[in-house]
Write a protein that holds these residues in place. Structure first.
Motif, PDB file in Angstrom:
ATOM      1  N   GLU A 161     -10.999  21.146   2.454  1.00  0.00           N
ATOM      2  CA  GLU A 161     -11.889  21.329   1.316  1.00  0.00           C
ATOM      3  C   GLU A 161     -12.152  19.982   0.658  1.00  0.00           C
ATOM      4  O   GLU A 161     -11.284  19.123   0.599  1.00  0.00           O
ATOM      5  CB  GLU A 161     -11.272  22.290   0.294  1.00  0.00           C
ATOM      6  N   LYS A 162     -13.353  19.834   0.157  1.00  0.00           N
ATOM      7  CA  LYS A 162     -13.721  18.583  -0.490  1.00  0.00           C
ATOM      8  C   LYS A 162     -12.940  18.446  -1.794  1.00  0.00           C
ATOM      9  O   LYS A 162     -12.872  19.397  -2.586  1.00  0.00           O
ATOM     10  CB  LYS A 162     -15.223  18.548  -0.765  1.00  0.00           C
ATOM     11  N   PRO A 163     -12.307  17.312  -2.033  1.00  0.00           N
ATOM     12  CA  PRO A 163     -11.576  17.126  -3.288  1.00  0.00           C
ATOM     13  C   PRO A 163     -12.482  17.284  -4.496  1.00  0.00           C
ATOM     14  O   PRO A 163     -13.684  16.984  -4.454  1.00  0.00           O
ATOM     15  CB  PRO A 163     -11.037  15.693  -3.172  1.00  0.00           C
ATOM     16  N   GLU A 164     -11.890  17.751  -5.593  1.00  0.00           N
ATOM     17  CA  GLU A 164     -12.675  17.977  -6.805  1.00  0.00           C
ATOM     18  C   GLU A 164     -13.199  16.668  -7.398  1.00  0.00           C
ATOM     19  O   GLU A 164     -14.270  16.657  -8.024  1.00  0.00           O
ATOM     20  CB  GLU A 164     -11.807  18.710  -7.838  1.00  0.00           C
ATOM     21  N   ASP A 165     -12.456  15.615  -7.235  1.00  0.00           N
ATOM     22  CA  ASP A 165     -12.877  14.339  -7.818  1.00  0.00           C
ATOM     23  C   ASP A 165     -13.728  13.513  -6.862  1.00  0.00           C
ATOM     24  O   ASP A 165     -13.911  12.312  -7.066  1.00  0.00           O
ATOM     25  CB  ASP A 165     -11.657  13.525  -8.254  1.00  0.00           C
ATOM     26  N   TRP A 166     -14.258  14.161  -5.782  1.00  0.00           N
ATOM     27  CA  TRP A 166     -15.066  13.417  -4.823  1.00  0.00           C
ATOM     28  C   TRP A 166     -16.428  13.125  -5.432  1.00  0.00           C
ATOM     29  O   TRP A 166     -17.132  14.028  -5.892  1.00  0.00           O
ATOM     30  CB  TRP A 166     -15.221  14.211  -3.529  1.00  0.00           C
ATOM     31  N   ASP A 167     -16.829  11.882  -5.453  1.00  0.00           N
ATOM     32  CA  ASP A 167     -18.109  11.464  -6.009  1.00  0.00           C
ATOM     33  C   ASP A 167     -18.957  10.940  -4.855  1.00  0.00           C
ATOM     34  O   ASP A 167     -18.678   9.891  -4.289  1.00  0.00           O
ATOM     35  CB  ASP A 167     -17.904  10.370  -7.061  1.00  0.00           C
ATOM     36  N   MET A 170     -20.325   7.466  -5.230  1.00  0.00           N
ATOM     37  CA  MET A 170     -19.366   6.377  -5.059  1.00  0.00           C
ATOM     38  C   MET A 170     -18.706   6.417  -3.674  1.00  0.00           C
ATOM     39  O   MET A 170     -18.503   5.371  -3.041  1.00  0.00           O
ATOM     40  CB  MET A 170     -18.281   6.467  -6.143  1.00  0.00           C
ATOM     41  N   ASP A 171     -18.371   7.627  -3.210  1.00  0.00           N
ATOM     42  CA  ASP A 171     -17.591   7.773  -1.978  1.00  0.00           C
ATOM     43  C   ASP A 171     -18.447   8.113  -0.768  1.00  0.00           C
ATOM     44  O   ASP A 171     -17.937   8.121   0.359  1.00  0.00           O
ATOM     45  CB  ASP A 171     -16.533   8.858  -2.157  1.00  0.00           C
ATOM     46  N   GLY A 172     -19.711   8.420  -0.961  1.00  0.00           N
ATOM     47  CA  GLY A 172     -20.563   8.804   0.147  1.00  0.00           C
ATOM     48  C   GLY A 172     -20.443  10.279   0.449  1.00  0.00           C
ATOM     49  O   GLY A 172     -19.763  11.051  -0.253  1.00  0.00           O
ATOM     50  N   GLU A 173     -21.149  10.711   1.483  1.00  0.00           N
ATOM     51  CA  GLU A 173     -21.144  12.123   1.841  1.00  0.00           C
ATOM     52  C   GLU A 173     -19.765  12.513   2.397  1.00  0.00           C
ATOM     53  O   GLU A 173     -19.204  11.838   3.255  1.00  0.00           O
ATOM     54  CB  GLU A 173     -22.228  12.397   2.886  1.00  0.00           C
ATOM     55  N   TRP A 174     -19.239  13.622   1.861  1.00  0.00           N
ATOM     56  CA  TRP A 174     -17.886  14.063   2.278  1.00  0.00           C
ATOM     57  C   TRP A 174     -17.956  14.723   3.652  1.00  0.00           C
ATOM     58  O   TRP A 174     -18.873  15.492   3.941  1.00  0.00           O
ATOM     59  CB  TRP A 174     -17.321  15.045   1.263  1.00  0.00           C
ATOM     60  N   GLU A 175     -16.998  14.368   4.499  1.00  0.00           N
ATOM     61  CA  GLU A 175     -16.878  14.981   5.823  1.00  0.00           C
ATOM     62  C   GLU A 175     -15.448  15.442   6.018  1.00  0.00           C
ATOM     63  O   GLU A 175     -14.488  14.746   5.631  1.00  0.00           O
ATOM     64  CB  GLU A 175     -17.250  13.983   6.920  1.00  0.00           C
TER      65      GLU A 175
END
Length: 419
Positions: A161-167, A170-175
């Motif tokens: 699952e994508k972390p809640e604090d994923w931006d 700033m961090d790019g597209e989550w994979e």
């Protein structure tokens, strides 16, 4: 007021510990008679292991003996640990070499130092393929049955699952992280199948001519020798610069290190006597203060706790064997063994022994009673026979009657008399 850390020394002698490197230095400064400069001369390292003297926390005596014949001895606790000669066993040597290599001599350009050279007459064979690869695909290999060509080896983790604090800005597209494809666990493989690589039997690599002996080989070039302009010969390095003070060079991060009692003299016997009167008493005191065997074992166990296991086994095992030997009595045979051998069992044997004992006691009593009765009957018989004899004597004493006298006179009726 002139004595400090830069004061030139004549001899540097004593123990030195740097990490796990244990040394016993002997260095002296030798004056070049030509230039007047001083150069340090270091004695060779001793062959003895010096670690014990640094770690046993005991008082030790370090002695340096220099003899007029340039020989030297280094002793620890009156035991020689190193010896040599000032002319032969110092580094660098006291006396320089007589000849040195000419610094101006240069190797000629045509000097050939190659012992082997490529054969100039060799020719590369026509069938030599320098471009052939070292590995080729195995044409005889077959793709295993069940190979999953359409399945990748790794897939995205479906449980991630994508972390809640994923931006994403700033961090790019989550994979999702990649994990091994579970479908490939039971299959021979996944993805595009490729033939395995094997060694190319036709591979030869780059062609090189074979090596042959060099007919022009002249050996390894060395510059010529010339007389050493700085040569001198000091045959008495024992005669060093005068000694006017004794100093200690100390740099240590270890506590409880002490130095005392220094002596410099010209007689070996004086030094030995002084050592016996001083250090000898300290050594005796150290020996008296040493812990016993039990104390040494306890101290060793504190440094190496695994020794407790050895101590326990060493003490417990003999005790266990002694108890086992003493408590285990003679094994009684089982009932089955009695049946096999027809031997009487312990309880039967005891009863038979008691019966035999009682029977023997009874027989002894009967024999005693019979002996008593026999003695009584013998006594009665003896008394009756005695009475009859007395009566016969009385009758003999009486005067016989006429009839008895007539009968007695008859020869047939005459009886012998007892006297």
């Amino acid at each position: 007021d002139q004595f400090h850390d830069k004061t030139p020394y004549t001899i540097m002698f004593g123990p030195d510990k740097c990490g796990e490197d244990y040394k016993l230095h002997f260095i002296f400064r030798h004056k070049n008679p030509k230039t007047g400069k001083y150069e340090e001369k270091h004695a060779k390292r001793p062959d003895a292991d010096l670690k014990t003297y640094f770690t046993d926390k005991k008082t030790h005596l370090y002695t340096l003996v220099l003899n007029p014949d340039n020989s030297f001895e280094i002793l620890v606790d009156q035991t020689v640990v190193n010896s040599g000669n000032l002319l032969n066993d110092m580094s660098p040597p006291v006396n320089p070499p007589r000849e040195i290599e000419d610094p101006n001599d240069q190797k000629p350009e045509d000097w050939d130092e190659r012992p082997k050279i490529p054969d100039p007459d060799a020719v590369k064979p026509d069938d030599w393929d320098e471009d052939a690869p070292a590995k080729i695909a195995d044409e005889n290999a077959m793709k295993p049955e069940g190979w999953l060509d359409d399945e990748p080896e790794y897939v995205a983790d479906p449980d991630a699952e994508k972390p809640e604090d994923w931006d994403e800005d700033m961090d790019g597209e989550w994979e999702a992280p990649q994990i091994a494809n579970p479908k490939c666990e039971t299959a021979p493989g996944c993805g595009t199948w490729q033939r395995p690589m094997i060694d190319n039997p036709n591979y030869k690599g780059k062609w090189k001519p074979p090596m042959i002996d060099n007919v022009n080989y002249q050996g390894i070039w060395k510059p010529r020798k010339i007389p050493n302009p700085d040569f001198f010969e000091d045959l008495e390095p024992f005669k060093m610069t005068p000694v006017s003070a004794v100093g200690l060079e100390l740099w240590s991060m270890t506590s409880d290190i002490f130095f005392d009692n220094f002596i410099i003299c010209t007689e070996r016997a004086v030094a030995d006597d002084w050592a016996s009167d001083g250090w000898g008493l300290k050594k005796a005191a150290d020996g008296a203060a040493e812990p016993g065997v039990v104390g040494q074992m306890m101290a060793a166990a504190e440094e190496r706790p695994w020794l407790w296991v050895v101590y326990i086994l060493t003490v417990a095992l003999p005790v266990f064997l002694v108890v086992l030997f003493c408590c285990s009595g003679k094994k009684q045979p089982s009932a089955a063994e009695y049946k096999k051998t027809d031997a009487p069992q312990p309880d039967v044997m005891d009863e038979e022994k008691e019966e035999e004992k009682d029977k023997g006691d009874k027989e002894e009593e009967e024999e005693e009673e019979a002996n008593e009765e026999k003695l009584g009957s013998d006594a009665d018989i003896g008394s009756a026979s005695q009475e009859e004899e007395e009566e016969e004597e009385e009758e003999d004493r009486k005067p016989p009657s006429e009839e008895e006298e007539t009968v007695n006179r008859s020869p047939r009726n005459r009886k012998p008399r007892k006297d």
